[in-house]
Design an enzyme around this catalytic site. Structure first.
Site, PDB file in Angstrom:
ATOM      1  N   TRP A  21       0.891  -1.145   0.000  1.00 28.01           N
ATOM      2  CA  TRP A  21       0.000   0.000   0.000  1.00 28.01           C
ATOM      3  C   TRP A  21       0.937   1.204   0.000  1.00 28.01           C
ATOM      4  O   TRP A  21       1.831   1.263   0.840  1.00 28.01           O
ATOM      5  CB  TRP A  21      -0.808   0.079   1.275  1.00 28.01           C
ATOM      6  CG  TRP A  21      -1.834  -0.956   1.601  1.00 28.01           C
ATOM      7  CD1 TRP A  21      -1.854  -1.692   2.753  1.00 28.01           C
ATOM      8  CD2 TRP A  21      -3.026  -1.316   0.874  1.00 28.01           C
ATOM      9  NE1 TRP A  21      -2.973  -2.485   2.752  1.00 28.01           N
ATOM     10  CE2 TRP A  21      -3.705  -2.277   1.620  1.00 28.01           C
ATOM     11  CE3 TRP A  21      -3.578  -0.929  -0.352  1.00 28.01           C
ATOM     12  CZ2 TRP A  21      -4.899  -2.854   1.197  1.00 28.01           C
ATOM     13  CZ3 TRP A  21      -4.766  -1.507  -0.774  1.00 28.01           C
ATOM     14  CH2 TRP A  21      -5.407  -2.450  -0.003  1.00 28.01           C
ATOM     15  N   HIS A  26      -0.912   3.216   3.728  1.00 31.92           N
ATOM     16  CA  HIS A  26      -0.362   2.924   5.061  1.00 31.92           C
ATOM     17  C   HIS A  26      -0.723   4.009   6.068  1.00 31.92           C
ATOM     18  O   HIS A  26      -1.063   3.709   7.220  1.00 31.92           O
ATOM     19  CB  HIS A  26       1.155   2.743   4.978  1.00 31.92           C
ATOM     20  CG  HIS A  26       1.542   1.365   4.549  1.00 31.92           C
ATOM     21  ND1 HIS A  26       1.343   0.259   5.346  1.00 31.92           N
ATOM     22  CD2 HIS A  26       2.074   0.899   3.399  1.00 31.92           C
ATOM     23  CE1 HIS A  26       1.754  -0.829   4.715  1.00 31.92           C
ATOM     24  NE2 HIS A  26       2.197  -0.476   3.522  1.00 31.92           N
ATOM     25  N   ASP A  65       9.073   0.191   4.450  1.00 33.91           N
ATOM     26  CA  ASP A  65       9.286   0.117   3.002  1.00 33.91           C
ATOM     27  C   ASP A  65      10.581   0.802   2.565  1.00 33.91           C
ATOM     28  O   ASP A  65      11.091   0.516   1.493  1.00 33.91           O
ATOM     29  CB  ASP A  65       8.098   0.731   2.244  1.00 33.91           C
ATOM     30  CG  ASP A  65       6.974  -0.271   2.052  1.00 33.91           C
ATOM     31  OD1 ASP A  65       7.259  -1.490   2.030  1.00 33.91           O
ATOM     32  OD2 ASP A  65       5.817   0.154   1.934  1.00 33.91           O
ATOM     33  N   ARG A  68      13.861  -1.585   4.277  1.00 35.54           N
ATOM     34  CA  ARG A  68      14.287  -2.816   3.601  1.00 35.54           C
ATOM     35  C   ARG A  68      15.346  -2.570   2.535  1.00 35.54           C
ATOM     36  O   ARG A  68      16.063  -3.480   2.146  1.00 35.54           O
ATOM     37  CB  ARG A  68      13.084  -3.559   3.003  1.00 35.54           C
ATOM     38  CG  ARG A  68      12.352  -2.784   1.956  1.00 35.54           C
ATOM     39  CD  ARG A  68      11.076  -3.491   1.529  1.00 35.54           C
ATOM     40  NE  ARG A  68      11.282  -4.302   0.342  1.00 35.54           N
ATOM     41  CZ  ARG A  68      10.320  -4.579  -0.556  1.00 35.54           C
ATOM     42  NH1 ARG A  68       9.089  -4.139  -0.370  1.00 35.54           N
ATOM     43  NH2 ARG A  68      10.584  -5.310  -1.590  1.00 35.54           N
ATOM     44  N   HIS A  80       7.307  -8.589   4.128  1.00 37.67           N
ATOM     45  CA  HIS A  80       6.180  -7.764   3.676  1.00 37.67           C
ATOM     46  C   HIS A  80       5.052  -8.564   3.034  1.00 37.67           C
ATOM     47  O   HIS A  80       4.024  -7.995   2.677  1.00 37.67           O
ATOM     48  CB  HIS A  80       6.666  -6.694   2.690  1.00 37.67           C
ATOM     49  CG  HIS A  80       7.551  -5.653   3.324  1.00 37.67           C
ATOM     50  ND1 HIS A  80       7.167  -4.345   3.515  1.00 37.67           N
ATOM     51  CD2 HIS A  80       8.802  -5.744   3.845  1.00 37.67           C
ATOM     52  CE1 HIS A  80       8.151  -3.673   4.098  1.00 37.67           C
ATOM     53  NE2 HIS A  80       9.160  -4.504   4.307  1.00 37.67           N
ATOM     54  N   HIS A 136       3.207  -1.236  10.063  1.00 38.55           N
ATOM     55  CA  HIS A 136       3.310  -1.438   8.611  1.00 38.55           C
ATOM     56  C   HIS A 136       2.741  -2.792   8.170  1.00 38.55           C
ATOM     57  O   HIS A 136       1.949  -2.870   7.226  1.00 38.55           O
ATOM     58  CB  HIS A 136       4.776  -1.328   8.189  1.00 38.55           C
ATOM     59  CG  HIS A 136       4.967  -1.390   6.713  1.00 38.55           C
ATOM     60  ND1 HIS A 136       4.830  -0.293   5.889  1.00 38.55           N
ATOM     61  CD2 HIS A 136       5.240  -2.441   5.885  1.00 38.55           C
ATOM     62  CE1 HIS A 136       5.033  -0.652   4.634  1.00 38.55           C
ATOM     63  NE2 HIS A 136       5.281  -1.953   4.604  1.00 38.55           N
ATOM     64  N   HIS A 169       0.038  -5.309  -9.020  1.00 32.34           N
ATOM     65  CA  HIS A 169       0.338  -5.115  -7.594  1.00 32.34           C
ATOM     66  C   HIS A 169       0.291  -3.623  -7.233  1.00 32.34           C
ATOM     67  O   HIS A 169      -0.359  -3.220  -6.275  1.00 32.34           O
ATOM     68  CB  HIS A 169       1.715  -5.702  -7.273  1.00 32.34           C
ATOM     69  CG  HIS A 169       2.043  -5.686  -5.814  1.00 32.34           C
ATOM     70  ND1 HIS A 169       1.990  -6.815  -5.024  1.00 32.34           N
ATOM     71  CD2 HIS A 169       2.394  -4.675  -4.988  1.00 32.34           C
ATOM     72  CE1 HIS A 169       2.310  -6.490  -3.778  1.00 32.34           C
ATOM     73  NE2 HIS A 169       2.552  -5.197  -3.734  1.00 32.34           N
ATOM     74  N   ASP A 173      -1.888  -1.289  -4.729  1.00 28.39           N
ATOM     75  CA  ASP A 173      -1.186  -0.539  -3.675  1.00 28.39           C
ATOM     76  C   ASP A 173      -1.476   0.954  -3.745  1.00 28.39           C
ATOM     77  O   ASP A 173      -1.664   1.604  -2.721  1.00 28.39           O
ATOM     78  CB  ASP A 173       0.341  -0.660  -3.859  1.00 28.39           C
ATOM     79  CG  ASP A 173       0.944  -1.861  -3.159  1.00 28.39           C
ATOM     80  OD1 ASP A 173       0.247  -2.523  -2.386  1.00 28.39           O
ATOM     81  OD2 ASP A 173       2.128  -2.119  -3.409  1.00 28.39           O
TER      82      ASP A 173
END
Ligand SMILES: *[C@@H]1O[C@H](CO)[C@@H](O)[C@H](O)[C@H]1NC(C)=O
Ligand SMILES: *[C@@H]1O[C@H](CO)[C@@H](O)[C@H](O)[C@H]1NC(C)=O
Ligand SMILES: *[C@@H]1O[C@H](CO)[C@@H](O)[C@H](O)[C@H]1NC(C)=O
Ligand SMILES: *[C@@H]1O[C@H](CO)[C@@H](O)[C@H](O)[C@H]1NC(C)=O
Ligand SMILES: *[C@@H]1O[C@H](CO)[C@@H](O)[C@H](O)[C@H]1NC(C)=O
Ligand SMILES: [Zn+2]
Length: 307
Positions: A21, A26, A65, A68, A80, A136, A169, A173
């Protein structure tokens, strides 16, 4: 359900897998949770995160996000999602032993960071990262393509939204949320969360009744909790994300019927994630949450710590 002590309302006083997202999604989940958690829970979050503002959770909701991609943060990349090796649209399911790899997945991550946060609460020590991860990951786990293996969670399926090229995806998101809200920043998220909070808290809101049953989990079994959330979310892969299989949408414009089916799913998943995050944080910090029903009928004691 009406309670003597607190009603729900009163209680509020191509990289493999793109970002989750996006920022708005988020932050929206975080603002909804902020609007629902107990004052004691909010005070705890403010202390741990060193931020006394009302944006305390929204500000850190996308931290994982970026972390990472930082030096030393790469280990958290598989946390995730869980890549359910199912067969949409014919069958959808999540199987922990089949789908959670040795490197970890979102379910094991929620277990891990719940335990780490509990250990620190019990010891009276401050540990912000596990709290940031939980804020998250409880968002990510409610995005259907974070609970799906097909096409690297939809990252390899090309689609169009209002003429712009996306992968499936990222459409879920970000593109759909931008189209719903008309914005891309935290101010947008605040406004979106206000609308969804009203849908939860107003007696006539679309989620007024349903939301009272959204949280039925226990801190004693974080794995069962996260598997329930992942399984329920993964079901949308068969019904809303790939209802006629991937070939039906590959290279297609999604702004018609597909989008109209997606919008209520996106909005309900935001609302559910916010309610579940609020309940999870309440349980962690105070041992109880109004989302489980009447406090008088439920244990108010903190769950004994099992490490
Ligand atoms: C919780 O905090 C809000 C303001 O942040 C306040 O209005 C409300 O009275 C507090 N509730 C309780 C039960 O202390
Ligand atoms: C749990 O979290 C810690 C801190 O981020 C990490 O070092 C460890 O690898 C994680 N363990 C699992 C099983 O995910
Ligand atoms: C996407 O991944 C699926 C398997 O997950 C594969 O069958 C398909 O061929 C891939 N498509 C592209 C365009 O790479
Ligand atoms: C969908 O996008 C196309 C391409 O930009 C546009 O022509 C069309 O008007 C859009 N349809 C809807 C329903 O928004
Ligand atoms: C958010 O975006 C809007 C435009 O959509 C802009 O007016 C506003 O200043 C932005 N807010 C922040 C905090 O960046
Ligand atoms: Zn993520």
């Amino acid at each position: 359900m009406r309670c003597n002590l607190l009603s729900l309302a009163a209680a509020s006083a191509l990289v493999p897998h793109a970002l989750a997202w996006g920022t708005v999604g988020h932050a929206t989940v975080a603002y909804i949770a902020t609007g629902l958690i107990k004052n004691e829970t909010a005070a705890y979050c403010k202390k741990v995160l060193g931020d006394q503002s009302a944006n305390v959770l929204a500000s850190i909701a996308s931290w994982a996000d970026s972390y990472r991609y930082e030096a030393g943060g790469g280990f958290s990349t598989p946390f995730h999602w869980i890549d359910a090796i199912d067969n949409p649209p014919y069958s959808c399911d999540v199987d922990y032993d089949r789908d959670c790899t040795d490197a970890g997945c979102i379910v094991s991550a929620i277990m891990n960071y719940t335990t780490i946060q509990r250990v620190n609460i019990a010891a009276g020590t401050i540990e912000p990262d596990s709290l940031k991860f939980l804020v998250h990951f409880l968002g990510d786990i409610h995005q259907p393509l974070h609970d799906e293996n097909y096409g690297a969670g939809g990252n390899n399926i090309t689609v169009y939204v209002d003429g712009s090229k996306w992968n499936l995806h990222a459409a879920w998101d970000t593109a759909f949320i931008t189209k719903i809200t008309g914005g891309t920043n935290i101010t947008t998220a605040k406004a979106f969360s206000t609308r969804l909070l009203a849908s939860i808290q107003s007696p006539t809101g679309v989620y007024a009744t349903a939301s009272k049953k959204w949280f039925r989990s226990s801190l004693k079994d974080p794995k069962a909790a996260a598997m329930k959330w992942a399984t329920e979310t993964n079901n949308y892969v068969c019904t809303a994300v790939l209802p006629q299989g991937p070939l039906a949408i590959e290279g297609k414009e999604l702004n018609g019927t597909y989008y109209q089916v997606a919008v209520p799913v996106v909005e309900e998943q935001m609302a559910k994630a916010g309610v579940r995050l609020a309940a999870w944080l309440d349980l962690l910090v105070t041992g109880s949450t109004p989302f489980l029903g009447c406090p008088s009928k439920r244990a108010v004691r903190a769950v004994p710590l099992v490490v």
